[in-house]
Design an enzyme around this catalytic site. Sequence first.
Site, PDB file in Angstrom:
ATOM      1  N   CYS A 243       0.828  -1.211   0.000  1.00 37.85           N
ATOM      2  CA  CYS A 243       0.000   0.000   0.000  1.00 37.85           C
ATOM      3  C   CYS A 243       0.860   1.258   0.000  1.00 37.85           C
ATOM      4  O   CYS A 243       0.333   2.369   0.116  1.00 37.85           O
ATOM      5  CB  CYS A 243      -0.953   0.001   1.199  1.00 37.85           C
ATOM      6  SG  CYS A 243      -0.127  -0.059   2.808  1.00 37.85           S
TER       7      CYS A 243
ATOM      8  N   GLU B  96      -1.925   1.087  -4.600  1.00 40.72           N
ATOM      9  CA  GLU B  96      -1.424  -0.224  -4.187  1.00 40.72           C
ATOM     10  C   GLU B  96      -0.649  -0.808  -5.373  1.00 40.72           C
ATOM     11  O   GLU B  96      -0.993  -0.578  -6.544  1.00 40.72           O
ATOM     12  CB  GLU B  96      -2.562  -1.153  -3.804  1.00 40.72           C
ATOM     13  CG  GLU B  96      -3.444  -0.606  -2.693  1.00 40.72           C
ATOM     14  CD  GLU B  96      -3.354  -1.396  -1.397  1.00 40.72           C
ATOM     15  OE1 GLU B  96      -2.862  -2.538  -1.436  1.00 40.72           O
ATOM     16  OE2 GLU B  96      -3.777  -0.860  -0.371  1.00 40.72           O
TER      17      GLU B  96
END
Length: 362
Positions: free
Chosen positions: A320, A354
């Site tokens: 992330c 991400e």
Amino acid sequence: MSQPFFDPDTYASQLAAKRQRLVELLAPFAAPAPEVFESPHEHYRLRSEFRLWREDGQRHYAMFAPGDKHTPILIDDFPVASRRINQLMPRLKAAWLASEALGFKLFQVEFLTTLSGDALVTLAYHRPLDDAWQAAARALAEELQASIVGRSRGQRLVIGRDHVLETLQVAGRDYRYRQPEGAFSQPNGEVCQKMLGWAFDALGQRDDDLLELYCGNGNFTLPLATRVRKVLATEISKSSVHAALANLDDNGIDNVTLVRLSAEELTQALNEVRPFRRLAGIDLKGFDFGTVFVDPPRAGMDPDTCELTRRFPRILYISCNPETLARNIAQLHDSHRISRCALFDQFPYTHHMEAGVLLERR
């Protein structure tokens, strides 16, 4: 009202900018071109949190720009959020305006929804919750067809369930997930399905075992477990461990051993630095690990855990935070090369993204 950070006309350009940023971050490691998985352009966020702001004698949903906690952006609808959240918002507001039991000292509202239509609403208060609140909350839950959780200092009252039920499809199979209130779950369900599908494909069908660090509620564990002989999965959060165990049972997946350890603790266990009672009865040497799967927090893997992953022929990494991903890859680059990479646009109209990489031993 509309939000200044939401503009579907800019979607293609913002996604292109993210792709370029990922390409630049991974360029020192000779990464292949990223596979790009875009998001729905609106109604993609399954979780939303609002503070309540009093103006003209009423409380309104409010959000704040980053770094500014004093200038509210008052919200009537929220096209970033799921359609279910947008349906619930005006009905909930009408309920707290009409009911002193629901509205008195209410200061924050959180919505948790799913692609399959389930919903849970958390109401946070600066006062104790009494019998009158519980009666009003039961009526509200019935009206909204949603679970309600009331929170105040030292109190957590649940009307209905304390979790939502999600169904995600990977490679033609449906997986059912319990997603607890207050615990982490992927906010963009459509992109989450794409992430699961990419990881499932990148792992491939294996005849060895998988080590998974930071498994959460078993989001990736469920589909990945069907691709390998056995899985050893670790997670430190108690609520996430309980959810993961329930999800494994609900889906009939029985080849996963789940232990409540941090990645750092598992590193110590595998390095035989010290024993852990939570590993009692588990034969770590009985696993034949061919792949390690990691989905760490934004800080990435610590250096010792990163060094641990070097032992494995294949490292499947979901990140992330591409900056810490690049830092971890720099530590591993002398022993592993990037064979696949991907961009997942979980958070449109923000700088967040991400990424996924498959690293294979040279």
